[in-house]
Design an enzyme around this catalytic site. Structure first.
Site, PDB file in Angstrom:
ATOM      1  N   PRO A  72       0.825  -1.215   0.000  1.00 27.58           N
ATOM      2  CG  PRO A  72      -0.003  -1.040   2.165  1.00 27.58           C
ATOM      3  CD  PRO A  72       0.692  -1.987   1.243  1.00 27.58           C
TER       4      PRO A  72
ATOM      5  N   GLY B  12       2.774   4.596   1.057  1.00 25.98           N
ATOM      6  CA  GLY B  12       3.349   5.110   2.287  1.00 25.98           C
ATOM      7  C   GLY B  12       4.134   4.119   3.114  1.00 25.98           C
ATOM      8  CB  VAL B  13       4.611   0.478   3.154  1.00 24.71           C
ATOM      9  CG1 VAL B  13       3.188   0.357   3.635  1.00 24.71           C
ATOM     10  CG2 VAL B  13       4.728   0.078   1.686  1.00 24.71           C
ATOM     11  N   GLY B  14       7.079   2.856   2.205  1.00 24.05           N
ATOM     12  CA  GLY B  14       8.516   3.038   1.991  1.00 24.05           C
ATOM     13  C   GLY B  14       9.092   2.319   0.799  1.00 24.05           C
ATOM     14  CE  LYS B  15       4.690   0.763  -3.175  1.00 22.60           C
ATOM     15  NZ  LYS B  15       3.895   1.410  -2.110  1.00 22.60           N
ATOM     16  CB  THR B  16       9.705   5.484  -3.670  1.00 19.61           C
ATOM     17  OG1 THR B  16       8.519   5.141  -4.384  1.00 19.61           O
ATOM     18  CG2 THR B  16      10.620   6.315  -4.559  1.00 19.61           C
TER      19      THR B  16
ATOM     20  CB  SER C 226     -13.500 -12.100   1.788  1.00 15.79           C
ATOM     21  OG  SER C 226     -13.509 -10.697   1.642  1.00 15.79           O
TER      22      SER C 226
ATOM     23  CE  LYS D 214      -9.666  -9.792   3.401  1.00 17.05           C
ATOM     24  NZ  LYS D 214     -10.474 -10.936   2.941  1.00 17.05           N
TER      25      LYS D 214
END
Length: 802
Positions: A360, A362-366, A682, A725
């Site tokens: 998702p 904002g988790v720091g991928k870039t 689900s 989840k």
């Protein structure tokens, strides 16, 4: 015609094949006869009545034609003069008499003889023919004014012709631009009107072509005049600069390119292309447009890092230290990078990995890509692929286009200055497709280690080795990435952060960064852990930390303003004064409030931005047994609601529900945030629990959340997105999570600190979930549904399952 009347055409004629020319009736044509058969034919004809048949060959290249190589229609002609040359050839002048059609060949040797039929013209004067004749004459006169080869004498001859058939033949014979095939077509038009119309069409076409040609020549002449003027001025300027000692000869630029080509250490194939282009450049004038195109191409070739690469820092401990300094947690990614460095120490020529970070926002991928480049000691290049629709963005434009440039891959390599950078392809899941091509298809070669050693950009048109580049892609989801492209990448998932992880990230990274950005010292602004948790839970609801950093920045700006104004010297942010800077809370822990009434259940959902909790609400009203579904639900979710209701109706007596309720009531199911589309199977178990809670009048426990697909037999099927989840449940303060039994293995991939504080209950059938979420129910006849083995009495949870 007059000539036909003076000479009688025999029924059998010797046939002279004519190459690349067409003879018309009443017209005179000189011929050069060189073929042995043709010479004998002329000699025999001169011994007789001098009349022969002249027929054009279909293919002028055929030296010895057969009957199939001749056209069917030709002209009976009279030999008026013959001269025998010293080389054995004959110079013959023939005059056309009339059109003839070959009926059958009667002899092939020593030359062709055929029975022929004279084709007579049916001429009756008319106003239409007169009008066509007048138009043809006018067009011919107009054409004569435009071309030099039509003499005034010929124009006078055409002007005085009073027979339409002869007029068409004379004009067709006179036009040099008319091909042999077109002349043969006119010859075969015996009907006079059709022949005239065809001639008028040809004249109009020829006039149009000449007009366009003259227009182009005029424009070119003007351009040449302008270019010559610029050239003269430039030469004058050069002479002046030379006198002033400022003159820089073009040869200097050529010598510079030679030196660059030598120093670039290009592959042999590329060096030959560069040297060939440099030779072309030497022959061009600097003022020409081609000179600029050629020079730009040479600049790209010589400035690419064909042999330049940075030396990797293969110290595993150093890399681990750098990664830990920049990012908290993300152990799986760090482990993969350290493994790569370890293998590089053992195998020096290992190809660069192609990784894809999925998670998702904002988790720091870039930022993780930058850290990897810093740990390896490599240059870092990033390009965003979001919204890219044109294949040329990846492969470049061909040099034939004005303003052509290489694609983003080659441009990035040039900016890096090395052939082994860390190259980040950001937002690869947001590539588009339209009429300009598919960029994802172009990336197949870039991201394939078996092919990218010879990547060919359309602009360069020479191979460039990308095998030493470490490509890192980022994406929020994988289902929008084409399967062939996804197959070429090693996918590493980055889940969202827990509150505890966000607290560590804020302490170790976000707060120091924002203090520095706003010119504050650590002693001027402090945050308590409780304040940070308040911001995390009441002002942000996200899987990453982007909004958390934004809120910290808002507080830092406000504090900086108050310090500058002299209102304070130091501020400590606590839960009590967070609202002073950020306003009232934006999010509240709704789980306990939303499940305080029957008919509300808490579910777990997967979203592109991470996991989230959803509240499914059900209510009952007087009606006729209808089921209403609202909340922007997709077809799959609607079918899940139908299945849940059907299962409850089939088990109504066991759940203590009066069957008449379904006939006399309408049931309405709503999932809030109605503007957001929702779909997927689900939510089936959550809908079932909400309906059962409504119909039995019992509340769902507030600290229970669930997910799972259900069938009409009450079986709970496995679902996806378990990790996201569970993170959503932890962020929402849920204590008990109900999952399908077949998802039990997915917990092995979830770190222990995320599972801490959560109890997981795995169910095979919905009745097991009922005992956990609601408690045992009484049957309609006073029969209590027996608890399953291991179940606890009502109001107590079953033993935790790990």
């Amino acid at each position: 015609m007059a000539t036909t009347e003076r000479y009688r055409v025999p029924e059998t004629l010797p046939i002279l094949p004519l190459r690349d020319a067409v003879l018309f009736p009443d017209l005179v044509m000189p011929l050069v006869v060189g073929r042995e058969k043709s010479i004998r034919l002329i000699d025999d004809a001169l011994k007789g009545d001098h009349i022969i048949g002249v027929v054009t060959q279909k293919d002028a290249q055929v030296e010895d034609p057969t009957p199939s190589d001749l056209h069917e229609i030709g002209v009976a002609a009279l030999i008026t003069k013959m001269i025998r040359m010293q080389d054995g050839t004959l110079r013959v002048i023939v005059q056309g008499l009339t059109r003839i059609r070959i009926r059958e060949l009667v002899a092939l040797d020593p030359y062709f003889k055929a029975r022929v039929r004279v084709l007579y013209e049916d001429y009756s004067p008319s106003v239409e023919l007169d009008a066509l004749m007048q138009q043809a004459k006018e067009l011919f006169e107009k054409l004569a004014e435009m071309v030099p080869h039509i003499s005034s004498d010929l124009v006078n001859v055409v002007r005085n012709i009073d027979h339409p058939g002869r007029l068409a033949d004379v004009i067709a014979h006179s036009l040099r631009s008319v091909t042999t095939d077109e002349k043969q077509e006119i010859l075969e038009l015996v009907e006079i009107r059709a022949r005239l119309e065809r001639i008028i069409y040809i004249l109009k076409k020829e006039i149009s072509i000449i007009e366009v040609r003259q227009k182009i020549q005029s424009e070119v002449k003007n351009e040449i005049d302008r270019t010559q003027r610029e050239y003269w001025l430039r030469e004058q300027l050069k002479a002046i600069q030379k006198e002033l000692g400022e003159y820089d000869d073009r040869q200097t630029e050529v010598e510079e390119f030679k030196e660059k080509i030598e120093n670039a250490k290009m592959p042999e194939e590329v060096r030959k292309v560069a040297e060939k282009e440099l030779k072309r450049l030497q022959k061009m004038h600097p003022a020409s447009a081609e000179y600029i195109v050629s020079r730009t191409y040479l600049e790209w070739l010589t400035e690419l890092p064909w042999s330049v690469e940075t030396e990797d820092n293969l110290d595993v401990k150093h890399a681990a230290q750098v990664l830990d300094e920049d990012h908290y947690d993300l152990e799986q990614v760090k482990k993969r990078i350290l493994e790569y460095l370890a293998v590089r120490q053992l195998k020096k020529d290992m190809k660069g990995p192609i990784l894809c970070f999925v998670g998702p926002p904002g988790v720091g991928k870039t930022s993780l890509g930058r850290s990897i480049a810093r740990a390896l000691g490599r240059k870092f290049i990033r390009i965003s692929l979001g919204g890219v629709h044109d294949e040329a963005e990846i492969r470049g434009h061909r040099r034939t286009y004005v303003g052509a440039l290489p694609g983003r891959i080659i441009q990035g390599i040039r900016r890096a200055g090395t052939r082994n950078p860390v190259f980040m392809l950001d937002e690869i899941d947001k590539l588009g497709v339209d009429f300009r091509g598919d960029p994802a298809a172009a990336l197949l070669e870039v991201l394939d280690p078996e092919q990218n050693f010879s990547f060919s950009d359309h602009y360069l048109e020479v191979p460039f080795d990308l095998s030493k580049v470490m490509f890192i892609c980022t994406a929020n989801v994988t289902h929008t990435i084409p399967p062939p492209l996804l197959d070429r990448m090693e996918v590493i998932e980055l889940p969202g952060y827990t509150d505890d992880e966000k607290l560590h990230i804020a302490r170790g990274f976000l707060i120091p960064k924002q203090l520095d950005n706003h010119g504050l010292k650590p002693e001027q602004l402090e945050f308590t852990d409780e304040a940070l948790l308040t911001i995390i839970n009441s002002y942000t609801r996200e899987a990453g930390v982007r909004n958390l950093e934004r809120q910290i920045a808002n507080i830092a700006r406000a504090v900086a303003k108050r310090i500058v104004e002299g209102a304070l010297e130091k501020e400590v942010i606590t839960p009590d004064n967070v609202a002073t800077y950020l306003g009232p809370p934006k999010f509240f822990p709704e789980s306990a409030e939303r499940t305080a009434k029957p008919g509300v259940a808490t579910g777990l959902a997967w979203t592109p931005t991470g996991g989230d909790i959803i509240f499914i609400e059900a209510t009952r009203m007087a009606g006729k047994g209808n089921l209403l579904l609202t909340g922007s639900l997709g077809d799959v979710m609607k079918e899940s609601a139908q299945a849940a209701l059907s299962y409850i109706r089939s088990k109504a007596s066991q759940y203590g529900i009066d069957p008449d309720v379904f006939l006399n009531s309408d049931i309405h199911i709503h999932i809030p945030s109605g503007a957001i589309p929702k779909d997927g199977p689900s939510a089936g178990i959550t809908i079932f629990i909400a309906l059962l809670s409504l119909l039995t009048g019992k509340n769902v426990r507030p600290d229970v959340a669930m997910t799972g697909e259900i069938t009409l037999r009450g079986v709970v099927l496995p679902i996806g997105g378990v990790k996201e989840k569970i993170l959503a449940a932890k962020r929402a303060g849920i204590r008990h999570v109900i999952l399908p039994e077949r998802n039990k293995a997915d917990l092995d991939e979830i770190p222990a600190h995320i599972k801490e504080g959560l109890e997981f209950h795995f169910v095979k059938e919905v009745d097991e979930a009922v005992a956990i979420a609601i408690g045992p129910l009484e049957a309609a006849a006073g029969f209590v549904i027996p608890p399953k083995p291991g179940e606890m009495p009502a109001q107590e949870f079953p033993k935790e399952v790990h």
